[in-house]
Design a protein around this motif. Structure first.
Motif, PDB file in Angstrom:
ATOM      1  N   GLU A  76       1.151   6.235   4.420  1.00 27.32           N
ATOM      2  CA  GLU A  76       2.369   6.783   5.037  1.00 27.32           C
ATOM      3  C   GLU A  76       2.020   7.750   6.165  1.00 27.32           C
ATOM      4  N   LEU A  77       1.048   8.623   5.932  1.00 31.49           N
ATOM      5  CA  LEU A  77       0.640   9.608   6.939  1.00 31.49           C
ATOM      6  C   LEU A  77       0.207   8.940   8.242  1.00 31.49           C
ATOM      7  N   TYR A  78      -0.528   7.846   8.134  1.00 30.35           N
ATOM      8  CA  TYR A  78      -1.053   7.168   9.321  1.00 30.35           C
ATOM      9  C   TYR A  78      -0.236   5.928   9.711  1.00 30.35           C
ATOM     10  N   ASN A  79       0.967   5.818   9.137  1.00 29.96           N
ATOM     11  CA  ASN A  79       1.896   4.757   9.521  1.00 29.96           C
ATOM     12  C   ASN A  79       1.263   3.370   9.400  1.00 29.96           C
ATOM     13  N   LEU A  80       0.587   3.137   8.258  1.00 32.01           N
ATOM     14  CA  LEU A  80      -0.113   1.874   8.050  1.00 32.01           C
ATOM     15  C   LEU A  80       0.747   0.810   7.385  1.00 32.01           C
ATOM     16  N   GLY A  81       1.845   1.215   6.771  1.00 36.11           N
ATOM     17  CA  GLY A  81       2.696   0.245   6.100  1.00 36.11           C
ATOM     18  C   GLY A  81       2.074  -0.243   4.806  1.00 36.11           C
ATOM     19  N   SER A  82       2.488  -1.416   4.381  1.00 37.98           N
ATOM     20  CA  SER A  82       1.976  -2.004   3.140  1.00 37.98           C
ATOM     21  C   SER A  82       0.588  -2.579   3.361  1.00 37.98           C
ATOM     22  N   PRO A  83      -0.213  -2.664   2.302  1.00 32.82           N
ATOM     23  CA  PRO A  83      -1.517  -3.305   2.437  1.00 32.82           C
ATOM     24  C   PRO A  83      -1.363  -4.766   2.849  1.00 32.82           C
ATOM     25  N   VAL A  84      -2.417  -5.307   3.434  1.00 32.03           N
ATOM     26  CA  VAL A  84      -2.437  -6.727   3.772  1.00 32.03           C
ATOM     27  C   VAL A  84      -3.360  -7.489   2.824  1.00 32.03           C
ATOM     28  N   ALA A  85      -4.214  -6.761   2.083  1.00 32.93           N
ATOM     29  CA  ALA A  85      -5.104  -7.372   1.095  1.00 32.93           C
ATOM     30  C   ALA A  85      -5.657  -6.287   0.189  1.00 32.93           C
ATOM     31  N   ALA A  86      -6.053  -6.676  -1.010  1.00 33.58           N
ATOM     32  CA  ALA A  86      -6.706  -5.753  -1.943  1.00 33.58           C
ATOM     33  C   ALA A  86      -7.513  -6.567  -2.937  1.00 33.58           C
ATOM     34  N   VAL A  87      -8.583  -5.968  -3.429  1.00 34.54           N
ATOM     35  CA  VAL A  87      -9.418  -6.579  -4.459  1.00 34.54           C
ATOM     36  C   VAL A  87     -10.045  -5.444  -5.264  1.00 34.54           C
ATOM     37  N   TYR A  88     -10.326  -5.699  -6.544  1.00 26.83           N
ATOM     38  CA  TYR A  88     -10.945  -4.651  -7.354  1.00 26.83           C
ATOM     39  C   TYR A  88     -11.958  -5.248  -8.319  1.00 26.83           C
ATOM     40  N   PHE A  89     -12.884  -4.378  -8.749  1.00 27.97           N
ATOM     41  CA  PHE A  89     -13.825  -4.761  -9.793  1.00 27.97           C
ATOM     42  C   PHE A  89     -13.860  -3.676 -10.853  1.00 27.97           C
ATOM     43  N   ASN A  90     -14.330  -4.037 -12.028  1.00 30.33           N
ATOM     44  CA  ASN A  90     -14.498  -3.109 -13.135  1.00 30.33           C
ATOM     45  C   ASN A  90     -15.955  -2.691 -13.219  1.00 30.33           C
ATOM     46  N   CYS A  91     -16.169  -1.446 -13.645  1.00 29.77           N
ATOM     47  CA  CYS A  91     -17.515  -0.921 -13.728  1.00 29.77           C
ATOM     48  C   CYS A  91     -17.571   0.120 -14.839  1.00 29.77           C
ATOM     49  N   GLN A  92     -18.659   0.096 -15.610  1.00 30.86           N
ATOM     50  CA  GLN A  92     -18.840   1.119 -16.630  1.00 30.86           C
ATOM     51  C   GLN A  92     -20.287   1.577 -16.637  1.00 30.86           C
ATOM     52  N   ARG A  93     -20.499   2.716 -17.246  1.00 26.67           N
ATOM     53  CA  ARG A  93     -21.827   3.313 -17.304  1.00 26.67           C
ATOM     54  C   ARG A  93     -22.823   2.355 -17.953  1.00 26.67           C
TER      55      ARG A  93
END
Length: 180
Positions: free
Chosen positions: A153-170
Motif C-alpha cells: 500500500e505504501l508504495y502503491n504496488l496493488g495486489s501481488p502478481v505471483a507468490a510461492v512458499y516453502f516450509n522449513c524447520q530446524r
C-alpha cells in the motif's frame, strides 16, 4: 459416484494459510520461479536451512522489459508458529527487477538472510508485485513485524502478481530425537 473429482482444486496458498496470514486473495498473472541450486520451490515443499543458505535464483516472466517488479521474502511464523509475534520477518527485498529477467538484475534493498527457524515448521513466502515504474524504495528500519500488505500500500504496488512458499524447520545435528 466419486465427488472428489468434481470438487474445485484448492489453492495451495489458501491451504498453507499464506492467503490470510500474509496476503489477501489475488489472481496470479505472472510467472515466478524460485530455485535453490537446482531445486525449484513449489508451494508447501520442504527445504532444509542448509539448502537455503545463499539467496535463490529468482526468474520472472513478462514480455516487456520496461516493466519492473518488486520481490519480498518473509517468514510469517517468526519466531515460532505457535507464537508468531515477529510476523512477518523480512528475509529479502529486491525492487526494480525488469520483466523477463531475475532478482539479480534488480536493486537489493534488504540483503538476503537465510532461514534459521528455531522452533516448529516455518513458511517462507516469496511475493512478487508489479511496479508502476522505477521508484525509490526505502529500507525498513527493522526486519521483524514487516507487513507485506502495508508495504504494498505504501508504495502503491496493488495486489501481488505471483507468490510461492516453502516450509522449513530446524535441522538436528545428531539425526536422533532431541530431548528438551
Amino acid at each position: 459416484m466419486r465427488r472428489d473429482r468434481e470438487a474445485a482444486p484448492r489453492d495451495s496458498l489458501v491451504v498453507g494459510k499464506v492467503i490470510g496470514d500474509v496476503l489477501d486473495p489475488f489472481t496470479r498473472s505472472m510467472t515466478l520461479v524460485v530455485a535453490y541450486k537446482n531445486r525449484e520451490v513449489g508451494n508447501g515443499c520442504e527445504l532444509k536451512p542448509s539448502q537455503a543458505v545463499s539467496h535463490p535464483r529468482v526468474d520472472i516472466g513478462g514480455e516487456d522489459f520496461r516493466t519492473f517488479y518488486t520481490l519480498v521474502m518473509v517468514d510469517p511464523d517468526a519466531p515460532s508458529p505457535s507464537d508468531p509475534n515477529l510476523r512477518e520477518y523480512l528475509h529479502w527485498l529486491v525492487t526494480d527487477i525488469p520483466a523477463t529477467t531475475g532478482a539479480s538484475f534488480g536493486q537489493e534493498i534488504v540483503c538476503y538472510e537465510s532461514p534459521r527457524p528455531c522452533a516448529g515448521i516455518h513458511r517462507f513466502v516469496f511475493v512478487l508485485f508489479r511496479q508502476l515504474g522505477r521508484q525509490t524504495v526505502y529500507q525498513p528500519g527493522w526486519r521483524q513485524n514487516f507487513k507485506t500488505r502495508d508495504f504494498a500500500e505504501l508504495y502503491n504496488l496493488g495486489s501481488p502478481v505471483a507468490a510461492v512458499y516453502f516450509n522449513c524447520q530446524r535441522e538436528s545435528g545428531s539425526g536422533g530425537r532431541r530431548i528438551h
